[in-house]
Motif scaffolding. Structure first.
Motif, PDB file in Angstrom:
ATOM      1  N   LEU A 139       1.014  -1.410   0.024  1.00  0.00           N
ATOM      2  CA  LEU A 139       0.123   0.146  -0.165  1.00  0.00           C
ATOM      3  C   LEU A 139       0.734   1.375  -0.116  1.00  0.00           C
ATOM      4  O   LEU A 139       2.133   1.169   0.326  1.00  0.00           O
ATOM      5  N   ASP A 140       0.435   2.299  -0.429  1.00  0.00           N
ATOM      6  CA  ASP A 140       0.814   3.666  -0.293  1.00  0.00           C
ATOM      7  C   ASP A 140       1.168   4.204   1.168  1.00  0.00           C
ATOM      8  O   ASP A 140      -0.469   4.302   1.645  1.00  0.00           O
ATOM      9  N   GLU A 141       2.026   4.580   1.958  1.00  0.00           N
ATOM     10  CA  GLU A 141       1.723   5.080   3.218  1.00  0.00           C
ATOM     11  C   GLU A 141       1.079   6.425   3.483  1.00  0.00           C
ATOM     12  O   GLU A 141       0.292   6.614   4.401  1.00  0.00           O
ATOM     13  N   ALA A 142       1.140   7.096   2.201  1.00  0.00           N
ATOM     14  CA  ALA A 142       0.135   8.352   2.181  1.00  0.00           C
ATOM     15  C   ALA A 142      -1.228   8.199   2.206  1.00  0.00           C
ATOM     16  O   ALA A 142      -2.147   9.077   2.739  1.00  0.00           O
ATOM     17  N   LEU A 143      -1.778   6.928   1.965  1.00  0.00           N
ATOM     18  CA  LEU A 143      -3.167   6.719   1.943  1.00  0.00           C
ATOM     19  C   LEU A 143      -3.632   5.848   3.096  1.00  0.00           C
ATOM     20  O   LEU A 143      -4.918   5.661   3.085  1.00  0.00           O
ATOM     21  N   LEU A 144      -2.571   5.367   4.003  1.00  0.00           N
ATOM     22  CA  LEU A 144      -3.221   4.559   5.037  1.00  0.00           C
ATOM     23  C   LEU A 144      -3.978   5.223   6.184  1.00  0.00           C
ATOM     24  O   LEU A 144      -3.925   6.536   6.349  1.00  0.00           O
ATOM     25  N   ILE A 145      -5.397   4.580   6.471  1.00  0.00           N
ATOM     26  CA  ILE A 145      -5.836   5.054   7.717  1.00  0.00           C
ATOM     27  C   ILE A 145      -6.133   4.037   8.702  1.00  0.00           C
ATOM     28  O   ILE A 145      -6.302   2.870   8.580  1.00  0.00           O
ATOM     29  N   PRO A 146      -5.396   4.498   9.919  1.00  0.00           N
ATOM     30  CA  PRO A 146      -5.436   3.474  10.956  1.00  0.00           C
ATOM     31  C   PRO A 146      -6.907   3.154  11.383  1.00  0.00           C
ATOM     32  O   PRO A 146      -7.582   4.096  11.227  1.00  0.00           O
ATOM     33  N   VAL A 147      -7.372   1.941  11.709  1.00  0.00           N
ATOM     34  CA  VAL A 147      -8.585   1.608  12.205  1.00  0.00           C
ATOM     35  C   VAL A 147      -8.786   1.398  13.502  1.00  0.00           C
ATOM     36  O   VAL A 147      -7.866   1.290  14.291  1.00  0.00           O
ATOM     37  N   PRO A 148     -10.205   1.997  14.050  1.00  0.00           N
ATOM     38  CA  PRO A 148     -10.551   1.735  15.500  1.00  0.00           C
ATOM     39  C   PRO A 148     -10.111   0.414  16.239  1.00  0.00           C
ATOM     40  O   PRO A 148     -10.741  -0.634  15.637  1.00  0.00           O
ATOM     41  N   ASP A 149      -9.831   0.441  17.378  1.00  0.00           N
ATOM     42  CA  ASP A 149      -9.315  -0.756  17.919  1.00  0.00           C
ATOM     43  C   ASP A 149     -10.645  -1.660  18.067  1.00  0.00           C
ATOM     44  O   ASP A 149     -10.468  -2.756  17.928  1.00  0.00           O
ATOM     45  N   TYR A 301     -15.215   5.679  -5.615  1.00  0.00           N
ATOM     46  CA  TYR A 301     -15.436   6.858  -4.590  1.00  0.00           C
ATOM     47  C   TYR A 301     -14.336   7.867  -4.366  1.00  0.00           C
ATOM     48  O   TYR A 301     -13.247   7.630  -4.879  1.00  0.00           O
ATOM     49  N   GLN A 302     -14.884   8.888  -3.371  1.00  0.00           N
ATOM     50  CA  GLN A 302     -13.396   9.632  -3.244  1.00  0.00           C
ATOM     51  C   GLN A 302     -12.957   9.535  -1.820  1.00  0.00           C
ATOM     52  O   GLN A 302     -13.589   8.931  -1.195  1.00  0.00           O
ATOM     53  N   PRO A 303     -11.766   9.856  -1.490  1.00  0.00           N
ATOM     54  CA  PRO A 303     -11.138   9.223  -0.196  1.00  0.00           C
ATOM     55  C   PRO A 303     -11.945   9.754   0.773  1.00  0.00           C
ATOM     56  O   PRO A 303     -12.063   9.115   2.038  1.00  0.00           O
ATOM     57  N   ASP A 304     -12.527  10.924   0.576  1.00  0.00           N
ATOM     58  CA  ASP A 304     -13.333  11.463   2.083  1.00  0.00           C
ATOM     59  C   ASP A 304     -14.616  10.579   1.925  1.00  0.00           C
ATOM     60  O   ASP A 304     -14.994  10.327   3.405  1.00  0.00           O
ATOM     61  N   GLU A 305     -15.277  10.138   1.106  1.00  0.00           N
ATOM     62  CA  GLU A 305     -16.312   9.303   1.363  1.00  0.00           C
ATOM     63  C   GLU A 305     -15.831   7.934   1.920  1.00  0.00           C
ATOM     64  O   GLU A 305     -16.498   7.136   2.536  1.00  0.00           O
ATOM     65  N   PHE A 306     -14.665   7.526   1.401  1.00  0.00           N
ATOM     66  CA  PHE A 306     -14.047   6.243   2.244  1.00  0.00           C
ATOM     67  C   PHE A 306     -13.989   6.262   3.512  1.00  0.00           C
ATOM     68  O   PHE A 306     -14.275   5.375   4.288  1.00  0.00           O
ATOM     69  N   ALA A 307     -13.566   7.390   4.045  1.00  0.00           N
ATOM     70  CA  ALA A 307     -13.170   7.769   5.608  1.00  0.00           C
ATOM     71  C   ALA A 307     -14.581   7.656   5.998  1.00  0.00           C
ATOM     72  O   ALA A 307     -14.530   7.553   7.324  1.00  0.00           O
ATOM     73  N   ALA A 308     -15.676   8.575   5.652  1.00  0.00           N
ATOM     74  CA  ALA A 308     -16.786   8.719   5.827  1.00  0.00           C
ATOM     75  C   ALA A 308     -17.412   7.539   6.414  1.00  0.00           C
ATOM     76  O   ALA A 308     -18.097   6.984   7.473  1.00  0.00           O
ATOM     77  N   CYS A 309     -17.283   6.294   5.589  1.00  0.00           N
ATOM     78  CA  CYS A 309     -17.778   5.349   5.819  1.00  0.00           C
ATOM     79  C   CYS A 309     -17.292   4.415   6.921  1.00  0.00           C
ATOM     80  O   CYS A 309     -17.748   3.606   7.876  1.00  0.00           O
ATOM     81  N   LEU A 310     -15.891   4.519   7.166  1.00  0.00           N
ATOM     82  CA  LEU A 310     -15.114   3.676   8.174  1.00  0.00           C
ATOM     83  C   LEU A 310     -15.536   4.598   9.509  1.00  0.00           C
ATOM     84  O   LEU A 310     -15.742   3.760  10.560  1.00  0.00           O
ATOM     85  N   ALA A 311     -15.861   5.816   9.307  1.00  0.00           N
ATOM     86  CA  ALA A 311     -16.340   6.545  10.596  1.00  0.00           C
ATOM     87  C   ALA A 311     -17.680   6.108  11.082  1.00  0.00           C
ATOM     88  O   ALA A 311     -18.191   5.798  12.437  1.00  0.00           O
ATOM     89  N   GLU A 312     -18.515   5.674   9.985  1.00  0.00           N
ATOM     90  CA  GLU A 312     -19.933   5.369  10.251  1.00  0.00           C
ATOM     91  C   GLU A 312     -19.704   3.682  10.935  1.00  0.00           C
ATOM     92  O   GLU A 312     -20.573   3.711  11.733  1.00  0.00           O
ATOM     93  N   LEU A 313     -18.912   3.015  10.321  1.00  0.00           N
ATOM     94  CA  LEU A 313     -18.747   1.742  11.090  1.00  0.00           C
ATOM     95  C   LEU A 313     -18.232   1.818  12.447  1.00  0.00           C
ATOM     96  O   LEU A 313     -18.794   1.036  13.449  1.00  0.00           O
TER      97      LEU A 313
END
Length: 363
Positions: A139-149, A301-313
């Motif tokens: 993966l690209d380091e710049a695009l990594l999103i850490p996930v909630p425990d 999708y856009q990166p912000d949409e991807f991040a928004a879905c992770l937040a909803e989960l």
């Protein structure tokens, strides 16, 4: 000792699921090495996507399309292998050169499945790029999103299909007064219904031939359900809309449906195509013209949409466990694909590349 007699160091290998010539098989492949800006990650969970099934079933069509887009070199023939997998949760293993290393090794992450470091190559879809059906991938380091425990890996793997549904809803520009008709209640359809529900859309109509999926659609926020085998779903949507705008979401991936939507849609309706279509299709645009329809196409999708879905989960607003209908280990993937290519009850099957095991049904 002369160099000619020196023992050769064998490159380390890993297990990977490889699609070649329409067959999916478990193979040993070379372990990838992260380059500048890249990170080696270990796959913890990866969803089997409808597009993975489509690539496997229609690989000739897909590769010909890739060539026309310029994302596959002309010299590569249709026998080229593809290492599938783009819906994932992973764990950081090793950093390549020129990386910031702000995340610790062992951090669980997800990412949009793109390598900007390799000219925008798609993880799990581009030949020559490792996918998340493998034990390890890049993966690209710049695009990594850490996930909630507190989120298990299989929940994180659902971020990507949820983002596809959210992007489709955004492409449709659906307002609270509009009536949405979602045709097909698989993962993307249910993701779209969830996004519509969270947006506060008043009328959300789910259409599917399977009664269990319609029941599930209600749990994701559908306000009405219709079986197209028993009733014209477009006419029903127009009736429910009572003069307000109808937005139809095609979430089935059968291109022949689109012509029917164009013919039956009410005036000023919008059709959003989310299914993967690589076959030629016929549409009589006269119907679309006299009714002044809008046709939109939704892709990724856009990166912000991807991040928004992770937040909803993470917030627990999406009943993700209801999407997850099966889990499988590496040696069971080939048989699982054969099952998923036939009519089946599954919504989302997740591969756990760190183990073996046949497909087991959940729920």
């Amino acid at each position: 000792m002369s160099m000619m007699n020196a023992p050769t160091m064998k490159a380390p290998t890993m297990k990977a699921i490889v699609m070649q010539d329409g067959e999916v098989s478990l193979q040993q492949v070379e372990l990838p090495k992260p380059q500048a800006g890249q990170v080696l990650v270990r796959s913890l969970a990866c969803g089997i996507c409808g597009s993975d099934i489509h690539i496997t079933r229609h690989y000739n069509e897909v590769f010909d399309f890739y060539r026309k887009l310029g994302v596959m070199p002309e010299g590569i023939d249709n026998h080229v292998p593809v290492m599938l997998g783009h819906e994932f949760c992973a764990e950081v293993v090793e950093f390549g050169p020129e990386t910031q290393q702000t995340l610790a090794v062992g951090t669980r992450v997800t990412s949009v499945p793109i390598l900007m470091s390799q000219n925008g190559a798609g993880v799990g879809v581009t030949p020559g790029v490792n996918g998340a059906y493998s034990e390890y991938f890049i993966l690209d380091e710049a695009l990594l999103i850490p996930v909630p425990d507190h989120l298990p890996p299989e929940a994180v793997a659902l971020t990507e299909p949820l983002a596809v549904g959210l992007h489709a809803v955004n492409r449709g520009n659906v307002g609270a007064e509009d009536t949405a008709l979602v045709v097909g209640c698989g993962p993307i359809g249910l993701a779209a219904i969830s996004a519509l529900h969270l947006r506060g859309v008043r009328n959300i109509i789910a259409a599917d031939l399977q009664g269990e999926k319609l029941q599930l659609a209600r749990e994701f926020g559908a306000t009405h359900t219709v079986n197209p085998g028993e009733q014209d779903e477009v006419a029903y949507a127009a009736e429910v809309a009572a003069g307000h705008r109808v937005v139809i979401f095609e979430c089935v991936g059968i291109h022949k449906l689109i012509e029917g939507f164009v013919k039956r849609a009410p005036a000023k309706a919008t059709i959003v195509v989310t299914g993967i279509h690589t076959a030629e299709a016929n549409i009589n645009y006269a119907y679309a013209t006299v009714k002044e329809l809008d046709m939109r196409f939704s892709y990724y999708y856009q990166p912000d949409e991807f991040a928004a879905c992770l937040a909803e989960l993470a917030q627990g607003t999406i009943p993700w466990r209801k999407l997850l209908t099966g889990k499988v280990g590496m040696d069971g993937v080939s048989a699982a694909f054969k099952q998923l290519m036939q009519p089946n009850p599954h919504i989302k099957v997740v591969i756990e590349p760190w183990r073996n095991g046949e497909l087991e049904t959940l729920n």
